[in-house]
Design a protein around this motif. Structure first.
Motif, PDB file in Angstrom:
ATOM      1  N   SER A 112     -13.369  76.246 -36.177  1.00 21.94           N
ATOM      2  CA  SER A 112     -12.410  76.871 -36.888  1.00 21.94           C
ATOM      3  C   SER A 112     -12.840  76.241 -38.313  1.00 21.94           C
ATOM      4  CB  SER A 112     -11.077  76.448 -36.609  1.00 21.94           C
ATOM      5  OG  SER A 112     -10.436  76.582 -37.643  1.00 21.94           O
ATOM      6  N   ALA A 163      -7.420  81.360 -36.345  1.00 20.04           N
ATOM      7  CA  ALA A 163      -7.601  80.390 -35.183  1.00 20.04           C
ATOM      8  C   ALA A 163      -6.086  80.020 -34.943  1.00 20.04           C
ATOM      9  CB  ALA A 163      -8.537  79.413 -35.455  1.00 20.04           C
ATOM     10  N   SER A 211      -5.025  75.212 -35.393  1.00 14.73           N
ATOM     11  CA  SER A 211      -6.657  76.066 -35.658  1.00 14.73           C
ATOM     12  C   SER A 211      -7.404  75.484 -34.669  1.00 14.73           C
ATOM     13  CB  SER A 211      -7.139  75.611 -37.095  1.00 14.73           C
ATOM     14  OG  SER A 211      -6.086  76.238 -37.987  1.00 14.73           O
TER      15      SER A 211
END
Length: 528
Positions: free
Chosen positions: A101, A269, A459
């Motif tokens: 991410s 994410a 994330s």
């Protein structure tokens, strides 16, 4: 009365029995943020078994310029991956998949043959293209583009043309920062020779991981650059033509599925990590800035108030879109207040704000970087208004925390008004999301319950979920939902707000005063 309720996981964590021949496998995930790179090793129950974090060294070569060293970032990435595996006590061969991410809109360019960067990463926070942004937004070309798009929308009622009629450039998007780089750095003349690669952080890491074999990005990162057409799911030839950006330097957009390692933009994410898989699910991340996303399903949302349509994820044939609104100065305002010594520890702010009945009429406007949706004024200034001899530090801190919740309310109302999508659930995460005062007031003003997850780094978890699904580590999204854990549920108290965003008397006058402060802070700077 405390209106938050604690929840415990309803599932029992069962550890897999090891036999003498096969070791357990795990998922490793890295999140490259604005201030840090962190890596976690996750097990089947999505519990963290090992971690490592390192600081991102931001460079400020000139006022308004923010850069990162590409090689230093790569070395930091390698460091946290090795460190997390070592911290877990497992072996690298037990890591079944890697998820990545990354922050969005931070980019560099490099030599296609040698892999050597032409310049440092230009951060999403960088303002070097501000004059270029202003010039383009006021240009005859943009006015003509808006006029043609409006006419086409009137004739066809195609929402894609409505979006084109409203488009404006922003320094947070890659577009004009990339145009600036191509205009000002001679080394990027490799473009003419077909020897230049452009990429955001995810593209650079993938290029390094594959030893230069793969020059690609995923759709979630591409859609946040400002160069990508989310309606057609491809790079915008019109945008590239207008700004003289060669299509040859752009990476291939692809699904975030292995191999190679899947990548996702950080906010998308986090949405996946919160299991916001259904239309109407809302995620609020309160970190350096606030990002509010709503799942709009299979169609991108066309906004008239500054919400941005992004690709949430494309996995196989499925494409999920999000509408996104943001407020740039959330954690920034709190850190600024700490530097002024309004408090020594961020954890004190909750108690300080609750120690006074109100802000004593003080209003704070959190706009160090201007005001984003729905006001969209880059010329707005940050300000305190309504100061009196009776004002204390606690009043100032309460005013700052209230302003964060008020901006949340503005974004929430804009989503309700524009999308007409019934809200199904609201999940909030990020560092500022740990503040109970902000969370409770947000729930009050929304008139809806807001849930805070046990884990704060969503994330990283979202990237792990995508990587795990890709290799069959987890079999379905329903399985992921069962792994979700909630720390607190904040229930709206009576007398504050209603589920449709309307205010009652309890906070109505305070909001009105704050909105007057907003108006007086707008258009403050002659240049933005």
């Amino acid at each position: 009365m405390n209106s938050k309720t604690r929840e415990t996981d309803t599932f029992a964590v069962q550890s897999k029995k090891k036999n003498g021949f096969k070791k357990e496998n795990y998922i490793i995930s890295v999140d490259v943020g604005t201030t840090s790179i962190r890596c976690h090793v996750y097990d089947k129950e999505a519990q963290i078994r090992g971690s490592c974090v390192t600081k991102v060294n931001l460079l400020y070569p000139e006022p308004g310029m923010v850069e990162l060293d590409p090689e230093e970032l790569w070395m930091g990435f390698v460091k946290v991956v090795k460190g997390a595996v070592q911290d877990s006590g497992f072996q690298m061969c037990q890591m079944e998949a890697l998820g990545i991410s990354t922050q969005r809109g931070t980019f560099t360019t490099w030599d296609r043959k040698t892999g050597v960067p032409f310049h440092n990463f230009i951060s999403w926070q960088d303002l070097r293209a501000a004059d270029l942004v202003r010039s383009w937004n006021n240009s005859c070309t943009m006015k003509a583009l808006h006029g043609v798009a409006k006419a086409l929308h009137f004739l066809s009622r195609n929402k894609r043309f409505l979006a084109a009629s409203l488009i404006v450039f922003s320094t947070q998007h890659v577009t004009l920062r990339l145009a600036w780089a191509l205009q000002n750095w001679k080394r990027v003349e490799a473009v003419a020779q077909g020897n230049c690669c452009f990429g955001t952080i995810d593209t650079w890491l993938l290029y390094k991981l594959t030893k230069g074999l793969v020059h690609a990005t995923d759709y979630s990162n591409a859609s946040a650059t400002g160069i990508f057409d989310s309606y057609q799911m491809c790079w915008s030839e019109l945008c590239c033509f207008l700004l003289s950006l060669p299509l040859s330097i752009l990476p291939k957009a692809r699904d975030p599925s292995p191999p190679p390692p899947p990548q996702m933009a950080d906010q998308q994410a986090a949405m996946f990590g919160e299991c916001c898989f259904d239309v109407g699910d809302v995620k609020i991340t309160m970190g350096t800035g606030t990002f509010m996303n709503i799942n709009t399903g299979s169609q991108p949302h066309t906004s008239v108030s500054g919400l941005y349509p992004v690709v949430g994820w494309k996995i196989g044939p499925e494409v999920v879109y999000l509408a996104e609104g943001n407020a740039a100065d959330t954690g920034t305002a709190i850190k600024w207040a700490q530097k002024l010594e309004l408090f020594s520890d961020v954890r004190e702010t909750d108690t300080m704000a609750s120690s006074v009945a109100d802000s004593d009429g003080v209003c704070f406007v959190p706009s160090f970087s201007g005001l984003q949706a729905p006001l969209n004024d880059p010329k707005a200034c940050a300000s305190f208004m309504g100061l009196k001899p009776s004002t204390t530090k606690s009043h100032l801190v309460r005013a700052i925390l209230e302003s964060i919740a008020f901006r949340n309310k503005q974004l929430y109302e804009t989503m309700l008004r524009e999308t007409h999508i019934p809200i199904t659930k609201i999940r909030a995460d990020g560092g500022v999301g740990t503040n109970d005062f902000v969370m409770q007031l947000t729930a009050d003003l929304f008139g809806r319950k807001v849930s805070r997850p046990t884990r704060h780094e969503m994330s990283c978890l979202g990237a792990a979920f995508v990587a795990g699904l890709g290799v069959g580590y987890w079999r379905s999204r329903e399985e992921l939902k069962k792994l979700q854990s909630t720390d607190c549920v904040f229930l709206p108290r009576n007398g504050y707000g209603t589920a449709d965003g309307k205010m009652t008397d309890q906070y109505g006058q305070v909001i009105q005063s704050w909105e007057r402060a907003l108006q007086r802070s707008m258009n403050w700077y002659s240049k933005a």
